[in-house]
Scaffold this motif. Structure first.
Motif, PDB file in Angstrom:
ATOM      1  N   GLU A 145     -18.472  26.574  -5.819  1.00 16.01           N
ATOM      2  CA  GLU A 145     -17.598  25.718  -5.018  1.00 16.01           C
ATOM      3  C   GLU A 145     -17.921  24.247  -5.278  1.00 16.01           C
ATOM      4  O   GLU A 145     -19.041  23.894  -5.649  1.00 16.01           O
ATOM      5  N   LYS A 146     -16.917  23.430  -5.092  1.00  8.71           N
ATOM      6  CA  LYS A 146     -17.084  21.983  -5.214  1.00  8.71           C
ATOM      7  C   LYS A 146     -15.937  21.308  -4.474  1.00  8.71           C
ATOM      8  O   LYS A 146     -14.927  21.949  -4.130  1.00  8.71           O
ATOM      9  N   TYR A 147     -16.091  20.025  -4.217  1.00 13.12           N
ATOM     10  CA  TYR A 147     -15.026  19.259  -3.573  1.00 13.12           C
ATOM     11  C   TYR A 147     -14.232  18.503  -4.636  1.00 13.12           C
ATOM     12  O   TYR A 147     -14.801  17.895  -5.543  1.00 13.12           O
ATOM     13  N   SER A 148     -12.917  18.565  -4.517  1.00 13.33           N
ATOM     14  CA  SER A 148     -12.042  17.862  -5.449  1.00 13.33           C
ATOM     15  C   SER A 148     -12.047  16.376  -5.121  1.00 13.33           C
ATOM     16  O   SER A 148     -12.633  15.935  -4.126  1.00 13.33           O
ATOM     17  N   SER A 149     -11.368  15.613  -5.951  1.00 15.37           N
ATOM     18  CA  SER A 149     -11.327  14.160  -5.744  1.00 15.37           C
ATOM     19  C   SER A 149     -10.665  13.779  -4.424  1.00 15.37           C
ATOM     20  O   SER A 149     -10.930  12.714  -3.878  1.00 15.37           O
ATOM     21  N   ASP A 150      -9.796  14.668  -3.900  1.00 22.12           N
ATOM     22  CA  ASP A 150      -9.156  14.395  -2.609  1.00 22.12           C
ATOM     23  C   ASP A 150      -9.853  15.144  -1.459  1.00 22.12           C
ATOM     24  O   ASP A 150      -9.252  15.415  -0.424  1.00 22.12           O
ATOM     25  N   LYS A 151     -11.143  15.492  -1.683  1.00 19.54           N
ATOM     26  CA  LYS A 151     -12.010  16.057  -0.638  1.00 19.54           C
ATOM     27  C   LYS A 151     -11.610  17.465  -0.199  1.00 19.54           C
ATOM     28  O   LYS A 151     -11.964  17.901   0.901  1.00 19.54           O
ATOM     29  N   LYS A 152     -10.905  18.205  -1.049  1.00 19.64           N
ATOM     30  CA  LYS A 152     -10.586  19.597  -0.718  1.00 19.64           C
ATOM     31  C   LYS A 152     -11.630  20.512  -1.355  1.00 19.64           C
ATOM     32  O   LYS A 152     -12.043  20.302  -2.486  1.00 19.64           O
ATOM     33  N   LEU A 153     -12.050  21.528  -0.604  1.00 24.51           N
ATOM     34  CA  LEU A 153     -13.044  22.463  -1.114  1.00 24.51           C
ATOM     35  C   LEU A 153     -12.383  23.462  -2.055  1.00 24.51           C
ATOM     36  O   LEU A 153     -11.480  24.196  -1.667  1.00 24.51           O
ATOM     37  N   LEU A 154     -12.852  23.488  -3.300  1.00 23.71           N
ATOM     38  CA  LEU A 154     -12.381  24.464  -4.279  1.00 23.71           C
ATOM     39  C   LEU A 154     -13.447  25.535  -4.422  1.00 23.71           C
ATOM     40  O   LEU A 154     -14.637  25.224  -4.571  1.00 23.71           O
ATOM     41  N   TYR A 155     -13.064  26.790  -4.385  1.00 15.80           N
ATOM     42  CA  TYR A 155     -14.059  27.847  -4.469  1.00 15.80           C
ATOM     43  C   TYR A 155     -13.508  29.083  -5.165  1.00 15.80           C
ATOM     44  O   TYR A 155     -12.314  29.362  -5.150  1.00 15.80           O
ATOM     45  N   THR A 156     -14.427  29.837  -5.773  1.00 17.13           N
ATOM     46  CA  THR A 156     -14.146  31.146  -6.358  1.00 17.13           C
ATOM     47  C   THR A 156     -15.300  32.064  -5.995  1.00 17.13           C
ATOM     48  O   THR A 156     -16.465  31.699  -6.182  1.00 17.13           O
ATOM     49  N   ARG A 157     -14.986  33.255  -5.466  1.00 10.37           N
ATOM     50  CA  ARG A 157     -16.020  34.209  -5.049  1.00 10.37           C
ATOM     51  C   ARG A 157     -15.667  35.593  -5.564  1.00 10.37           C
ATOM     52  O   ARG A 157     -14.571  36.078  -5.326  1.00 10.37           O
ATOM     53  N   ASN A 158     -16.610  36.204  -6.252  1.00  7.41           N
ATOM     54  CA  ASN A 158     -16.435  37.557  -6.770  1.00  7.41           C
ATOM     55  C   ASN A 158     -17.568  38.447  -6.277  1.00  7.41           C
ATOM     56  O   ASN A 158     -18.747  38.114  -6.448  1.00  7.41           O
ATOM     57  N   GLY A 159     -17.198  39.562  -5.663  1.00  5.39           N
ATOM     58  CA  GLY A 159     -18.181  40.506  -5.171  1.00  5.39           C
ATOM     59  C   GLY A 159     -18.428  41.603  -6.203  1.00  5.39           C
ATOM     60  O   GLY A 159     -17.520  42.360  -6.551  1.00  5.39           O
ATOM     61  N   TRP A 160     -19.649  41.698  -6.694  1.00  9.95           N
ATOM     62  CA  TRP A 160     -20.011  42.663  -7.728  1.00  9.95           C
ATOM     63  C   TRP A 160     -20.823  43.810  -7.117  1.00  9.95           C
ATOM     64  O   TRP A 160     -21.702  43.590  -6.284  1.00  9.95           O
ATOM     65  N   VAL A 161     -20.529  45.041  -7.555  1.00  9.68           N
ATOM     66  CA  VAL A 161     -21.297  46.208  -7.123  1.00  9.68           C
ATOM     67  C   VAL A 161     -21.629  47.058  -8.340  1.00  9.68           C
ATOM     68  O   VAL A 161     -20.920  47.045  -9.344  1.00  9.68           O
ATOM     69  N   TYR A 162     -22.719  47.809  -8.230  1.00 11.61           N
ATOM     70  CA  TYR A 162     -23.083  48.756  -9.281  1.00 11.61           C
ATOM     71  C   TYR A 162     -22.323  50.052  -9.047  1.00 11.61           C
ATOM     72  O   TYR A 162     -22.230  50.536  -7.911  1.00 11.61           O
ATOM     73  N   ASN A 163     -21.741  50.624 -10.116  1.00 14.05           N
ATOM     74  CA  ASN A 163     -21.026  51.892  -9.970  1.00 14.05           C
ATOM     75  C   ASN A 163     -21.701  52.980 -10.788  1.00 14.05           C
ATOM     76  O   ASN A 163     -22.668  52.736 -11.499  1.00 14.05           O
ATOM     77  N   ASN A 164     -21.186  54.177 -10.680  1.00 15.16           N
ATOM     78  CA  ASN A 164     -21.802  55.326 -11.351  1.00 15.16           C
ATOM     79  C   ASN A 164     -21.618  55.311 -12.864  1.00 15.16           C
ATOM     80  O   ASN A 164     -22.158  56.162 -13.565  1.00 15.16           O
TER      81      ASN A 164
END
Length: 316
Positions: free
Chosen positions: A158-177
């Motif tokens: 995450e980071k703040y853009s030049s106009d102070k908006k929060l930009l974010y990307t979140r990925n949830g990883w799990v181990y599978n069989n």
């Protein structure tokens, strides 16, 4: 006599305990008992958040040699984080589940640290590995991983853009069989909040050298090449977006090793890019692990033509 016997008995017990607690040799110079190896990773209290700013504070003081790691983990899953086998490895902790065991370790070299998780089955056999967070990303984002009790590894930037908006990307990883990690959830607002105009951070740098210029496929797929300190060094900025909305972005310095070929590779950085300049085009290809610079389903791998420079109009 009785007191002497008691004293000797106490001395023997203390000596026995000290021998039992003698520091284990984890250098890898000799075989390590699996129980000792796994015991070097203390249980982690979940949930926990580990960020690129405090990653080293989670390390245990125990040092584990790469040869010791390779006794339990294939070298193909150790070498990518060992940086030419010069890394110092410290255990972070373990997560014990009914059918799997997760070991977290920090690989550190040249003041840069990578947090990696390794998965083992009930028989302590290695199954999978994944990098979770890196101290130095140099991309302007704050990075962290949140680990819950399942466990799911929620990797965020995450980071703040030049106009102070929060930009974010979140990925949830799990181990599978399938002996691999997969994305179980994804969330973010960068595609909707991000301005359609791509900002080139090196655009104003000089471009007088032979290979300097803009290599452009379209407005969202381009490489800017600018003069470096010497004729063999060039600053570059890559941005690409493919049809699957998978994006990549990287800024750095490449070094020419002959007339046509240049490479980007920094000490302590697993990401590497190879550049071939030929026939007024540049072909670039990923040569390392650049997952924190791009989307999961795309790579730095394409060819862009050199954009003709506009000549300044002559004054009458």
């Amino acid at each position: 006599m009785k007191k002497l016997q008691q004293l000797l008995g106490i001395t023997f017990v203390i000596f026995f305990i000290c021998c039992q607690q003698q520091k284990k040799d984890f250098s890898g110079s000799k075989p390590i008992n699996s129980n000792d190896f796994f015991a070097a990773f203390p249980p982690i209290n979940l949930p926990v958040t580990i960020a690129d700013t405090n990653i080293n504070s989670f390390s245990d003081t125990t040092s584990i040699g790469l040869k010791a790691m390779e006794q339990f983990i294939p070298d193909s899953s150790v070498i990518p984080y060992s940086f030419n086998k010069k890394a110092v490895v410290h255990p972070v902790g373990s997560i014990q589940k009914a059918k799997e065991k997760y070991l977290l370790a920090n690989f550190t070299i040249k003041n840069n640290t990578h947090l990696v998780v390794y998965v083992f089955n009930e028989k302590n056999q290695f199954m999978a590995a994944k990098e979770l967070v890196t101290m130095k990303n140099n991309d302007g984002y704050f990075h962290n991983v949140y680990i819950n009790k399942e466990p799911t590894f929620l990797i965020s930037r995450e980071k703040y853009s030049s106009d102070k908006k929060l930009l974010y990307t979140r990925n949830g990883w799990v181990y599978n069989n399938g002996n691999t990690f997969m994305i179980a959830m994804s969330d973010g607002n960068e595609n909707t909040v991000k301005n359609n105009t791509i900002i080139n951070p090196i655009d104003t740098l000089p471009q007088k050298n032979k290979l300097s210029g803009n290599y452009v496929k379209n407005s969202k797929n381009f490489i800017a090449i600018r003069d470096g300190k010497t004729p063999k060094l060039y600053h570059f900025f890559i941005h690409f977006e493919n049809s699957d909305n998978c994006t990549g972005e990287l800024k750095g310095t490449l070094k020419m090793i002959n007339e046509e070929k240049g490479v980007y590779k920094e000490i302590g950085e697993p990401c590497g890019i190879e550049f071939i300049f030929k026939n007024n085009e540049v072909t670039f290809k990923e040569n390392g692990k650049c997952g924190n610079k791009r989307g999961i389903q795309c790579y730095f791998d394409d060819t862009y033509p050199l954009q003709k420079k506009h000549k300044a109009a002559k004054k009458k």
